[in-house]
Design an enzyme around this catalytic site. Structure first.
Site, PDB file in Angstrom:
ATOM      1  N   ASP A  34      31.443   8.362 -18.261  1.00  9.53           N
ATOM      2  CA  ASP A  34      30.033   8.018 -17.988  1.00  9.53           C
ATOM      3  C   ASP A  34      29.766   6.520 -18.123  1.00  9.53           C
ATOM      4  O   ASP A  34      28.622   6.079 -18.030  1.00  9.53           O
ATOM      5  CB  ASP A  34      29.102   8.799 -18.934  1.00  9.53           C
ATOM      6  CG  ASP A  34      29.340   8.467 -20.386  1.00  9.53           C
ATOM      7  OD1 ASP A  34      30.245   7.640 -20.685  1.00  9.53           O
ATOM      8  OD2 ASP A  34      28.631   9.017 -21.247  1.00  9.53           O
ATOM      9  N   GLY A  35      30.800   5.739 -18.373  1.00  7.04           N
ATOM     10  CA  GLY A  35      30.625   4.285 -18.436  1.00  7.04           C
ATOM     11  C   GLY A  35      30.467   3.740 -19.850  1.00  7.04           C
ATOM     12  O   GLY A  35      30.562   2.537 -20.067  1.00  7.04           O
ATOM     13  N   ARG A  93      15.521 -17.735 -22.404  1.00  6.91           N
ATOM     14  CA  ARG A  93      14.361 -18.279 -21.687  1.00  6.91           C
ATOM     15  C   ARG A  93      13.155 -17.348 -21.772  1.00  6.91           C
ATOM     16  O   ARG A  93      12.058 -17.727 -21.425  1.00  6.91           O
ATOM     17  CB  ARG A  93      14.734 -18.570 -20.228  1.00  6.91           C
ATOM     18  CG  ARG A  93      15.602 -19.815 -20.103  1.00  6.91           C
ATOM     19  CD  ARG A  93      16.041 -20.052 -18.699  1.00  6.91           C
ATOM     20  NE  ARG A  93      16.961 -19.013 -18.251  1.00  6.91           N
ATOM     21  CZ  ARG A  93      17.404 -18.893 -16.990  1.00  6.91           C
ATOM     22  NH1 ARG A  93      16.981 -19.735 -16.082  1.00  6.91           N
ATOM     23  NH2 ARG A  93      18.254 -17.941 -16.670  1.00  6.91           N
ATOM     24  N   GLN A  94      13.373 -16.100 -22.231  1.00  5.23           N
ATOM     25  CA  GLN A  94      12.243 -15.176 -22.413  1.00  5.23           C
ATOM     26  C   GLN A  94      11.833 -15.191 -23.880  1.00  5.23           C
ATOM     27  O   GLN A  94      11.840 -14.167 -24.553  1.00  5.23           O
ATOM     28  CB  GLN A  94      12.648 -13.784 -21.966  1.00  5.23           C
ATOM     29  CG  GLN A  94      12.907 -13.703 -20.473  1.00  5.23           C
ATOM     30  CD  GLN A  94      13.106 -12.280 -20.031  1.00  5.23           C
ATOM     31  OE1 GLN A  94      12.232 -11.434 -20.232  1.00  5.23           O
ATOM     32  NE2 GLN A  94      14.249 -11.993 -19.437  1.00  5.23           N
ATOM     33  N   HIS A 127      17.747 -23.520 -25.126  1.00  6.39           N
ATOM     34  CA  HIS A 127      16.698 -23.928 -24.202  1.00  6.39           C
ATOM     35  C   HIS A 127      15.597 -24.714 -24.936  1.00  6.39           C
ATOM     36  O   HIS A 127      15.094 -25.709 -24.442  1.00  6.39           O
ATOM     37  CB  HIS A 127      16.164 -22.649 -23.580  1.00  6.39           C
ATOM     38  CG  HIS A 127      15.068 -22.840 -22.635  1.00  6.39           C
ATOM     39  ND1 HIS A 127      15.188 -23.621 -21.521  1.00  6.39           N
ATOM     40  CD2 HIS A 127      13.807 -22.356 -22.631  1.00  6.39           C
ATOM     41  CE1 HIS A 127      14.045 -23.603 -20.869  1.00  6.39           C
ATOM     42  NE2 HIS A 127      13.207 -22.862 -21.522  1.00  6.39           N
ATOM     43  N   ASP A 168      12.877 -30.930 -15.751  1.00  2.00           N
ATOM     44  CA  ASP A 168      11.623 -30.245 -16.103  1.00  2.00           C
ATOM     45  C   ASP A 168      11.141 -30.775 -17.453  1.00  2.00           C
ATOM     46  O   ASP A 168      11.881 -31.445 -18.179  1.00  2.00           O
ATOM     47  CB  ASP A 168      11.758 -28.721 -16.090  1.00  2.00           C
ATOM     48  CG  ASP A 168      12.767 -28.205 -17.102  1.00  2.00           C
ATOM     49  OD1 ASP A 168      13.001 -28.879 -18.116  1.00  2.00           O
ATOM     50  OD2 ASP A 168      13.315 -27.119 -16.872  1.00  2.00           O
ATOM     51  N   LYS A 192       8.182 -29.367 -13.269  1.00  2.00           N
ATOM     52  CA  LYS A 192       8.601 -28.295 -12.353  1.00  2.00           C
ATOM     53  C   LYS A 192       7.685 -27.102 -12.553  1.00  2.00           C
ATOM     54  O   LYS A 192       7.351 -26.755 -13.675  1.00  2.00           O
ATOM     55  CB  LYS A 192      10.036 -27.939 -12.729  1.00  2.00           C
ATOM     56  CG  LYS A 192      10.570 -26.667 -12.164  1.00  2.00           C
ATOM     57  CD  LYS A 192      11.991 -26.425 -12.648  1.00  2.00           C
ATOM     58  CE  LYS A 192      12.022 -25.522 -13.863  1.00  2.00           C
ATOM     59  NZ  LYS A 192      13.385 -25.250 -14.345  1.00  2.00           N
ATOM     60  N   ARG A 194       7.433 -23.028 -11.498  1.00  2.00           N
ATOM     61  CA  ARG A 194       8.149 -21.931 -10.860  1.00  2.00           C
ATOM     62  C   ARG A 194       7.178 -20.784 -10.625  1.00  2.00           C
ATOM     63  O   ARG A 194       6.477 -20.359 -11.541  1.00  2.00           O
ATOM     64  CB  ARG A 194       9.292 -21.450 -11.759  1.00  2.00           C
ATOM     65  CG  ARG A 194      10.301 -20.544 -11.058  1.00  2.00           C
ATOM     66  CD  ARG A 194      11.251 -19.928 -12.047  1.00  2.00           C
ATOM     67  NE  ARG A 194      12.173 -20.868 -12.664  1.00  2.00           N
ATOM     68  CZ  ARG A 194      13.400 -21.111 -12.226  1.00  2.00           C
ATOM     69  NH1 ARG A 194      13.847 -20.499 -11.160  1.00  2.00           N
ATOM     70  NH2 ARG A 194      14.174 -21.961 -12.874  1.00  2.00           N
ATOM     71  N   ASP A 218      20.461 -31.142 -17.747  1.00  2.00           N
ATOM     72  CA  ASP A 218      19.723 -29.912 -18.018  1.00  2.00           C
ATOM     73  C   ASP A 218      20.513 -29.055 -19.001  1.00  2.00           C
ATOM     74  O   ASP A 218      21.709 -29.271 -19.193  1.00  2.00           O
ATOM     75  CB  ASP A 218      19.468 -29.146 -16.711  1.00  2.00           C
ATOM     76  CG  ASP A 218      18.168 -28.358 -16.750  1.00  2.00           C
ATOM     77  OD1 ASP A 218      17.578 -28.236 -17.844  1.00  2.00           O
ATOM     78  OD2 ASP A 218      17.736 -27.857 -15.696  1.00  2.00           O
TER      79      ASP A 218
END
Ligand code: R5P
Length: 287
Positions: A34-35, A93-94, A127, A168, A192, A194, A218
């Site tokens: 099943d992975g 980044r979240q 980040h 940015d 920047k 987005r 960056d």
């Protein structure tokens, strides 16, 4: 000391093991029909200091699960201490909620990592510097900036027509630090925006004067669109030669093809993430 590696960046784990004069210890990864995967350590770790190396770039979810299971296996097997080297921390980044109804995904990841009671975490160029504060575990935040400064000097990229550029506003501080390392060269900042739905980027220069030689710096390259827009706008303002430095080559989607078309002399990245051959543009140099 023992070192185990997840499957995300074996070449980096090999280099770390080599530098420590040890071999990577074996792990059996059995995949069920099943992975689901089962991790079994191939060596005893009782009372040993253990290093785990696992970057969490694409596919971030799978790579994180590997890290979680490996950590659990090592802790249960009686390791004295666990140092997790996670050169790139996925989901960073979240780190905050942009729109109502969103999850604060990176905080969830931090909670899981903390629950594993890792003794020390090592990572590179987050980040945002503030992310360090989310962790309670001892945290080593390293940077590729000194390495970038060394290459910039060795390649004689600086003369009185050179500027460092942040593509940015979030990268302004990073570029300021590198500019200091290079003896206080001038900087330019791009703002920047987005579109959160389409991912499309628009950009304009908010600070500094563009010169003929431009070094864009960056923390990461993902789709490559930030670099595309920055190069375009800098060229419009008179840049003739451009170089790019980024710590993490996330290289999502078609980044390799996108970057292959960007008019820059070279794109320098580090090996915090493994980049498959087919995603490497001709002018890419891995530091
Ligand atoms: C974002 O704020 C970061 O510093 C990078 O500029 C960004 O993540 C790069 O993403 P992409 O390559 O998709 O434009």
């Amino acid at each position: 000391m023992k070192l185990f590696s997840g499957s995300s960046n074996k070449p980096l784990a090999e280099k770390i093991a080599h530098a420590l004069n040890i071999s990577i210890s074996p792990v059996e990864i059995f995949i069920f029909p099943d992975g689901e995967r089962r991790f079994t350590l191939g060596e005893r770790v009782v009372d040993k200091g253990v290093i785990l190396v696992q970057s969490t770039g694409t596919p971030a979810d799978t790579n994180y699960m590997e890290l979680f299971f490996l950590t659990d296996a090592v802790k249960r097997s009686g390791a004295r201490s666990v140092t997790a080297v996670i050169p790139y921390l996925g989901y960073q980044r979240q780190d905050h909620v942009f729109r109502d109804g969103e999850a604060r995904s990176f905080a969830v990841i931090v909670n899981i990592i903390e629950s594993l009671q890792i003794d020390r975490i090592v990572t590179f160029d987050l980040h945002s510097i503030k992310l360090v504060e989310l962790f309670h575990a001892p945290f080593v935040h390293l940077s590729a900036l000194p390495l970038f400064a060394k290459v910039i000097n060795e390649e004689h990229m600086i003369d009185n027509e050179t500027v460092l550029v942040s593509p940015d506003m979030g990268g302004k501080r990073r570029v300021g630090i590198l500019a200091e390392m290079l003896g206080g060269i001038p900087t330019v900042s791009i703002e920047k925006n987005r579109d959160l739905k389409t991912g499309e980027i628009s950009a304009h220069i908010v600070h500094g004067e563009v010169k003929k030689r431009v070094i864009i710096v960056d923390d990461m390259i993902s789709s490559g669109q930030t670099i595309v827009e920055a190069v375009k706008i800098l060229k419009k303002h008179g840049a003739e030669r451009q170089w790019v430095f980024a710590t993490h080559a996330v290289f999502s989607q078609k980044a390799g093809a996108v970057l292959a078309k960007v008019e820059v002399e070279k794109i320098y990245i580090t090996d915090t993430l493994f980049v498959p051959e087919e995603k490497r543009p001709g002018n890419l140099e891995i530091l």
